[in-house]
Design a protein around this motif. Sequence first.
Motif, PDB file in Angstrom:
ATOM      1  N   ASP A 129      -9.326  13.584 -14.996  1.00 45.27           N
ATOM      2  CA  ASP A 129     -10.524  14.392 -14.768  1.00 45.27           C
ATOM      3  C   ASP A 129     -11.773  13.548 -15.003  1.00 45.27           C
ATOM      4  O   ASP A 129     -12.339  13.539 -16.097  1.00 45.27           O
ATOM      5  CB  ASP A 129     -10.514  15.609 -15.695  1.00 45.27           C
ATOM      6  CG  ASP A 129     -11.606  16.600 -15.360  1.00 45.27           C
ATOM      7  OD1 ASP A 129     -12.468  16.282 -14.529  1.00 45.27           O
ATOM      8  OD2 ASP A 129     -11.607  17.699 -15.940  1.00 45.27           O
ATOM      9  N   ALA A 130     -12.217  12.842 -13.961  1.00 50.52           N
ATOM     10  CA  ALA A 130     -13.346  11.927 -14.100  1.00 50.52           C
ATOM     11  C   ALA A 130     -14.655  12.656 -14.373  1.00 50.52           C
ATOM     12  O   ALA A 130     -15.556  12.109 -15.018  1.00 50.52           O
ATOM     13  CB  ALA A 130     -13.483  11.076 -12.836  1.00 50.52           C
ATOM     14  N   LEU A 131     -14.793  13.898 -13.908  1.00 48.03           N
ATOM     15  CA  LEU A 131     -16.063  14.603 -14.034  1.00 48.03           C
ATOM     16  C   LEU A 131     -16.303  15.140 -15.441  1.00 48.03           C
ATOM     17  O   LEU A 131     -17.447  15.254 -15.881  1.00 48.03           O
ATOM     18  CB  LEU A 131     -16.127  15.753 -13.032  1.00 48.03           C
ATOM     19  CG  LEU A 131     -16.111  15.336 -11.549  1.00 48.03           C
ATOM     20  CD1 LEU A 131     -16.156  16.579 -10.665  1.00 48.03           C
ATOM     21  CD2 LEU A 131     -17.276  14.414 -11.233  1.00 48.03           C
ATOM     22  N   ARG A 132     -15.241  15.468 -16.169  1.00 53.42           N
ATOM     23  CA  ARG A 132     -15.424  16.097 -17.473  1.00 53.42           C
ATOM     24  C   ARG A 132     -15.031  15.199 -18.648  1.00 53.42           C
ATOM     25  O   ARG A 132     -15.701  15.163 -19.670  1.00 53.42           O
ATOM     26  CB  ARG A 132     -14.629  17.410 -17.540  1.00 53.42           C
ATOM     27  CG  ARG A 132     -15.121  18.454 -16.569  1.00 53.42           C
ATOM     28  CD  ARG A 132     -14.268  19.708 -16.621  1.00 53.42           C
ATOM     29  NE  ARG A 132     -14.752  20.742 -15.729  1.00 53.42           N
ATOM     30  CZ  ARG A 132     -14.494  20.790 -14.429  1.00 53.42           C
ATOM     31  NH1 ARG A 132     -13.718  19.856 -13.895  1.00 53.42           N
ATOM     32  NH2 ARG A 132     -14.977  21.746 -13.672  1.00 53.42           N
ATOM     33  N   ARG A 133     -13.950  14.442 -18.498  1.00 53.20           N
ATOM     34  CA  ARG A 133     -13.484  13.666 -19.641  1.00 53.20           C
ATOM     35  C   ARG A 133     -12.988  12.289 -19.219  1.00 53.20           C
ATOM     36  O   ARG A 133     -13.637  11.301 -19.431  1.00 53.20           O
ATOM     37  CB  ARG A 133     -12.362  14.445 -20.365  1.00 53.20           C
ATOM     38  CG  ARG A 133     -11.640  13.668 -21.452  1.00 53.20           C
ATOM     39  CD  ARG A 133     -12.516  13.352 -22.628  1.00 53.20           C
ATOM     40  NE  ARG A 133     -11.718  12.862 -23.744  1.00 53.20           N
ATOM     41  CZ  ARG A 133     -12.078  11.854 -24.521  1.00 53.20           C
ATOM     42  NH1 ARG A 133     -13.198  11.230 -24.311  1.00 53.20           N
ATOM     43  NH2 ARG A 133     -11.306  11.481 -25.531  1.00 53.20           N
ATOM     44  N   GLY A 134     -11.823  12.255 -18.563  1.00 50.12           N
ATOM     45  CA  GLY A 134     -11.237  10.973 -18.210  1.00 50.12           C
ATOM     46  C   GLY A 134     -10.701  10.278 -19.449  1.00 50.12           C
ATOM     47  O   GLY A 134     -10.514  10.877 -20.508  1.00 50.12           O
ATOM     48  N   ILE A 135     -10.457   8.994 -19.322  1.00 46.36           N
ATOM     49  CA  ILE A 135     -10.110   8.146 -20.461  1.00 46.36           C
ATOM     50  C   ILE A 135     -11.417   7.511 -20.930  1.00 46.36           C
ATOM     51  O   ILE A 135     -12.184   6.986 -20.114  1.00 46.36           O
ATOM     52  CB  ILE A 135      -9.053   7.088 -20.078  1.00 46.36           C
ATOM     53  CG1 ILE A 135      -8.743   6.164 -21.250  1.00 46.36           C
ATOM     54  CG2 ILE A 135      -9.451   6.296 -18.837  1.00 46.36           C
ATOM     55  CD1 ILE A 135      -7.849   6.770 -22.300  1.00 46.36           C
ATOM     56  N   ALA A 136     -11.714   7.590 -22.215  1.00 44.96           N
ATOM     57  CA  ALA A 136     -13.052   7.223 -22.679  1.00 44.96           C
ATOM     58  C   ALA A 136     -13.002   6.448 -23.993  1.00 44.96           C
ATOM     59  O   ALA A 136     -12.012   6.513 -24.735  1.00 44.96           O
ATOM     60  CB  ALA A 136     -13.904   8.483 -22.854  1.00 44.96           C
ATOM     61  N   THR A 137     -14.095   5.738 -24.263  1.00 46.37           N
ATOM     62  CA  THR A 137     -14.239   5.023 -25.524  1.00 46.37           C
ATOM     63  C   THR A 137     -15.714   4.840 -25.844  1.00 46.37           C
ATOM     64  O   THR A 137     -16.552   4.773 -24.936  1.00 46.37           O
ATOM     65  CB  THR A 137     -13.542   3.645 -25.463  1.00 46.37           C
ATOM     66  OG1 THR A 137     -13.532   3.057 -26.765  1.00 46.37           O
ATOM     67  CG2 THR A 137     -14.275   2.692 -24.521  1.00 46.37           C
TER      68      THR A 137
END
Length: 264
Positions: free
Chosen positions: A103-111
């Motif tokens: 889900d690139a618009l809301r979360r995705g993989i993040a740091t």
Amino acid sequence: MVDHNSPMASRTKLYDPSAIEPFKISRSKIDVFTDCQRCSYLDLRLGVKRPSMPSFTLNNAVDELFKREFDIHRAAGTPHPIFIQYGLSAIPLQDDRMDEWRDALRRGIATHHKPSNFYVRGGIDDVWVTPDGTLLIADYKATSKTIAPSHVDHLYDAYKKQMEVYQWLFRQNGFTVSNTGYFVYANGKQGKEINAFDAKLDFDINLVSYEGNDSWIEPKLLEMRDVLSADTIPPVGISFGGKDCEHCLYRKAATEALKGKTNS
């Protein structure tokens, strides 16, 4: 002053050099900065983003069908037939966070990259896993060319950087990630052997491997922070391929053409 109600105004929160809170940037925002620092500054600092591109709905449909197909093997814990075809010892990763990572618009993989104070995120297409637990990042691509993409030399530089950002993001989240990423390429057939459309589009499917190197990402994030923190607008950028940024050239040409003109 930027009119934030304008269709060209960015909905992204503007970068404030004095802010303590991490500034959120997507993988695509890193792409824009790599492509042209001036366009990135106009977007993230001044709130004027590039014109949006048309949605590639056919590509999106292929992506969705790929995801459903690979998810069948994810649920069963079995290798996709293309793995067997290419001798790849892996299966689609089973993880409760797959929908979140996609889900690139809301979360995705993040740091949170603390040295730059950027909160970096990106939405992946797929993740596979080898028997020893190493992750393989995979990306789906759809095109229609006379010769189907089948080799790393057929990949756009932007695709390679995209893969490297995804690999870096998973490493930042503590995963063991292979340098080798994979592009599942669907190439729509259009050769002379196709005599009729018949409401059907046939594809050749190729698996293209790429050896990523994410060493450029952290220096680029620091450079991005420094450029956005400055009060000086960067000069016209040099886009991928060594050419002047077409967006900057358009803005310059439009400004020159409008000089001395008034609305009737």
